[in-house]
Write a protein that holds these residues in place. Structure first.
Motif, PDB file in Angstrom:
ATOM      1  N   THR A   1      10.395  -2.627  -6.081  1.00  0.00           N
ATOM      2  CA  THR A   1      11.367  -1.783  -6.838  1.00  0.00           C
ATOM      3  C   THR A   1      10.788  -0.425  -7.326  1.00  0.00           C
ATOM      4  N   ILE A   2      11.208   0.484  -7.068  1.00  0.00           N
ATOM      5  CA  ILE A   2      10.787   1.832  -7.848  1.00  0.00           C
ATOM      6  C   ILE A   2      11.905   2.431  -8.653  1.00  0.00           C
ATOM      7  N   THR A   3      11.836   2.483  -9.592  1.00  0.00           N
ATOM      8  CA  THR A   3      12.769   3.138 -10.517  1.00  0.00           C
ATOM      9  C   THR A   3      12.691   4.706 -10.913  1.00  0.00           C
ATOM     10  N   ASN A   4      13.786   5.155 -11.046  1.00  0.00           N
ATOM     11  CA  ASN A   4      13.469   6.747 -11.501  1.00  0.00           C
ATOM     12  C   ASN A   4      12.682   7.440 -10.538  1.00  0.00           C
ATOM     13  N   ILE A   5      13.027   7.307  -9.382  1.00  0.00           N
ATOM     14  CA  ILE A   5      12.227   8.179  -8.274  1.00  0.00           C
ATOM     15  C   ILE A   5      11.912   9.574  -8.413  1.00  0.00           C
ATOM     16  N   SER A   6      10.789  10.215  -8.007  1.00  0.00           N
ATOM     17  CA  SER A   6      11.010  11.682  -8.331  1.00  0.00           C
ATOM     18  C   SER A   6      10.300  11.998  -6.747  1.00  0.00           C
ATOM     19  N   SER A   7       9.954  13.500  -6.528  1.00  0.00           N
ATOM     20  CA  SER A   7       9.659  13.904  -5.282  1.00  0.00           C
ATOM     21  C   SER A   7       8.052  13.259  -4.998  1.00  0.00           C
ATOM     22  N   GLU A   8       7.631  12.954  -6.218  1.00  0.00           N
ATOM     23  CA  GLU A   8       5.947  12.298  -6.150  1.00  0.00           C
ATOM     24  C   GLU A   8       5.950  10.891  -5.471  1.00  0.00           C
ATOM     25  N   ASP A   9       7.147  10.228  -5.437  1.00  0.00           N
ATOM     26  CA  ASP A   9       7.050   8.916  -4.976  1.00  0.00           C
ATOM     27  C   ASP A   9       7.342   8.890  -3.494  1.00  0.00           C
ATOM     28  N   ALA A  10       7.822   9.961  -2.870  1.00  0.00           N
ATOM     29  CA  ALA A  10       7.903  10.056  -1.253  1.00  0.00           C
ATOM     30  C   ALA A  10       6.754   9.752  -0.575  1.00  0.00           C
ATOM     31  N   GLY A  11       6.788   9.169   0.316  1.00  0.00           N
ATOM     32  CA  GLY A  11       5.527   8.737   1.355  1.00  0.00           C
ATOM     33  C   GLY A  11       6.138   7.284   2.030  1.00  0.00           C
TER      34      GLY A  11
ATOM     35  N   LEU B   1       0.893  -1.186   0.008  1.00  0.00           N
ATOM     36  CA  LEU B   1       0.044  -0.193  -0.123  1.00  0.00           C
ATOM     37  C   LEU B   1       0.860   1.329   0.105  1.00  0.00           C
ATOM     38  N   TYR B   2       0.339   2.255  -0.464  1.00  0.00           N
ATOM     39  CA  TYR B   2       1.035   3.671  -0.706  1.00  0.00           C
ATOM     40  C   TYR B   2       0.461   4.726  -0.078  1.00  0.00           C
ATOM     41  N   ASP B   3       1.043   5.501   1.021  1.00  0.00           N
ATOM     42  CA  ASP B   3       0.389   6.393   1.894  1.00  0.00           C
ATOM     43  C   ASP B   3       1.246   7.907   1.465  1.00  0.00           C
ATOM     44  N   ARG B   4       0.807   8.669   0.511  1.00  0.00           N
ATOM     45  CA  ARG B   4       1.418   9.980   0.093  1.00  0.00           C
ATOM     46  C   ARG B   4       1.536  10.646   1.472  1.00  0.00           C
ATOM     47  N   ASP B   5       0.580  11.209   2.156  1.00  0.00           N
ATOM     48  CA  ASP B   5       0.890  11.640   3.487  1.00  0.00           C
ATOM     49  C   ASP B   5      -0.566  11.358   4.324  1.00  0.00           C
ATOM     50  N   MET B   6      -0.556  12.115   5.276  1.00  0.00           N
ATOM     51  CA  MET B   6      -1.771  12.055   6.183  1.00  0.00           C
ATOM     52  C   MET B   6      -3.157  12.501   5.906  1.00  0.00           C
ATOM     53  N   PHE B   7      -2.923  13.156   4.864  1.00  0.00           N
ATOM     54  CA  PHE B   7      -4.080  14.138   4.550  1.00  0.00           C
ATOM     55  C   PHE B   7      -4.713  13.257   3.054  1.00  0.00           C
ATOM     56  N   THR B   8      -4.141  12.090   2.541  1.00  0.00           N
ATOM     57  CA  THR B   8      -4.570  11.545   1.155  1.00  0.00           C
ATOM     58  C   THR B   8      -4.959  10.263   1.652  1.00  0.00           C
ATOM     59  N   THR B   9      -5.833   9.775   0.779  1.00  0.00           N
ATOM     60  CA  THR B   9      -6.115   8.346   0.684  1.00  0.00           C
ATOM     61  C   THR B   9      -5.097   7.359   0.455  1.00  0.00           C
ATOM     62  N   ILE B  10      -5.230   6.154   1.131  1.00  0.00           N
ATOM     63  CA  ILE B  10      -4.013   5.092   1.081  1.00  0.00           C
ATOM     64  C   ILE B  10      -4.423   4.306  -0.481  1.00  0.00           C
ATOM     65  N   ASP B  11      -3.236   4.023  -1.318  1.00  0.00           N
ATOM     66  CA  ASP B  11      -3.583   3.667  -2.538  1.00  0.00           C
ATOM     67  C   ASP B  11      -2.927   2.015  -2.412  1.00  0.00           C
TER      68      ASP B  11
ATOM     69  N   CYS C   1      16.852  23.465  -2.015  1.00  0.00           N
ATOM     70  CA  CYS C   1      17.032  22.095  -1.367  1.00  0.00           C
ATOM     71  C   CYS C   1      15.730  21.517  -0.348  1.00  0.00           C
ATOM     72  N   THR C   2      15.258  20.388  -1.105  1.00  0.00           N
ATOM     73  CA  THR C   2      13.814  20.123  -0.548  1.00  0.00           C
ATOM     74  C   THR C   2      13.941  18.462   0.161  1.00  0.00           C
ATOM     75  N   LEU C   3      13.492  18.291   1.234  1.00  0.00           N
ATOM     76  CA  LEU C   3      13.433  16.976   1.717  1.00  0.00           C
ATOM     77  C   LEU C   3      11.787  16.562   1.437  1.00  0.00           C
ATOM     78  N   TRP C   4      11.451  15.371   0.619  1.00  0.00           N
ATOM     79  CA  TRP C   4      10.193  15.351   0.548  1.00  0.00           C
ATOM     80  C   TRP C   4       9.848  13.764   1.292  1.00  0.00           C
ATOM     81  N   GLY C   5       9.133  13.759   2.045  1.00  0.00           N
ATOM     82  CA  GLY C   5       8.614  12.444   2.894  1.00  0.00           C
ATOM     83  C   GLY C   5       7.210  12.516   3.403  1.00  0.00           C
ATOM     84  N   TYR C   6       7.123  11.381   4.512  1.00  0.00           N
ATOM     85  CA  TYR C   6       5.553  11.224   4.655  1.00  0.00           C
ATOM     86  C   TYR C   6       5.398  12.383   5.820  1.00  0.00           C
ATOM     87  N   ALA C   7       6.537  12.607   6.493  1.00  0.00           N
ATOM     88  CA  ALA C   7       6.458  13.580   7.752  1.00  0.00           C
ATOM     89  C   ALA C   7       6.895  15.208   7.095  1.00  0.00           C
TER      90      ALA C   7
END
Length: 274
Positions: free
Chosen positions: A88-98, A51-61, A137-143
């Motif tokens: 495995t996730i290839t060529n990750i981007s900020s949209e893949d953080a979570g 499952l993938y959860d982008r952040d606490m404000f979006t639904t779980i996919d 410089c940006t750190l993207w993540g669940y938190a």
């Protein structure tokens, strides 16, 4: 799908055990996330779910169900399952953080949480009145919304930490997980700057950016095409001059040889007439 999410949320809050893993990568990397819920002797992933959860404000996919990639997922083209049902996730981007949640089988007693944090570093010509170049410089993540101020720091090429309002650079913004470094006075040679994400006095990840000197030709300036055209025109003129000199030299030599030969023939005719 809604029932699955509610069930999982109930387990996460009220019961079950988990392995929480935090990993750090740069944009463009390939990431392999392990599922500790899978037994080492397991050879089939037919009962695996990711499952993938982008952040606490979006639904779980649900991105992997019963061992199959969900083709409706925006990440589907970059996803694959590997050894022991790792993701495995290839060529990750900020949209893949979570947060990525893995569990195996029909029960939710044990699951794995993998928190993927992604560091990005970009440069833009500053619109500030002082000019210069701004590195972001940006750190993207669940938190991401809850990052503590000051955990992103900048280093120069000598690995010395840059301070606010330095002679050459200064922080124009530093909040949450975003830090802007404005370079106000560019030197006459290339400079490397490093952004580090630091927590508990430990560097988790860093990214470098080399700022190329603009002393010779400013590649970020609007006048660059004109400069290149000017250089090309000068080169063409020099080449034309060289060709003219070569052709003129050859013609002079040819005329000298032709004139000498004509003189010999005239001398022979005079001798015969005598």
């Amino acid at each position: 799908m809604l029932l699955l999410q509610l069930t999982l949320l109930f387990v996460l809050v009220l019961g079950g055990s988990s392995d929480d893993i935090s990993i750090y990568h740069r944009a463009g990397d390939e990431v392999i996330m392990s599922c500790n819920s899978v037994n080492s002797s397991e050879t089939s992933c037919s009962s695996i779910k990711w499952l993938y959860d982008r952040d606490m404000f979006t639904t779980i996919d649900t991105i992997v169900s019963d061992g199959q990639i969900n083709e409706d997922s925006p990440q589907a083209a970059k996803l694959s399952l590997g050894r022991r049902c790792s993701l495995t996730i290839t060529n990750i981007s900020s949209e893949d953080a979570g947060a990525y949640i893995c569990y195996y089988g029909k029960t939710y007693g044990h699951y794995t949480n993998v928190f993927l944090n992604i560091l990005t570093l970009s440069a833009n010509q500053s619109t500030d009145p002082v000019g210069g170049v701004t590195l972001t410089c940006t750190l993207w993540g669940y938190a991401y919304p809850y990052c503590v101020k000051g955990i992103l720091r900048w280093l120069d090429e000598e690995r010395d930490e840059l301070k606010q309002d330095d002679d050459e650079v200064y922080y124009s913004r530093q909040k949450t997980c975003v830090s802007d470094l404005m370079i106000t006075h560019q030197s006459n040679h290339s400079r490397r700057y490093t952004c580090q994400f630091v927590t508990n006095h430990e560097v988790k990840i860093s990214a470098d950016y080399t700022l190329v000197s603009t002393a010779a030709v400013d590649l970020t300036s609007d006048s660059t095409p004109n400069k290149i055209i000017f250089i090309l025109n000068i080169a063409k003129i020099c080449l034309l001059i060289i060709l003219v000199v070569i052709v003129t030299t050859v013609q002079i030599k040819y005329r000298r040889r032709t004139g000498a030969a004509e003189g010999v023939y005239l001398y022979k005719d005079l001798v015969k007439n005598l």
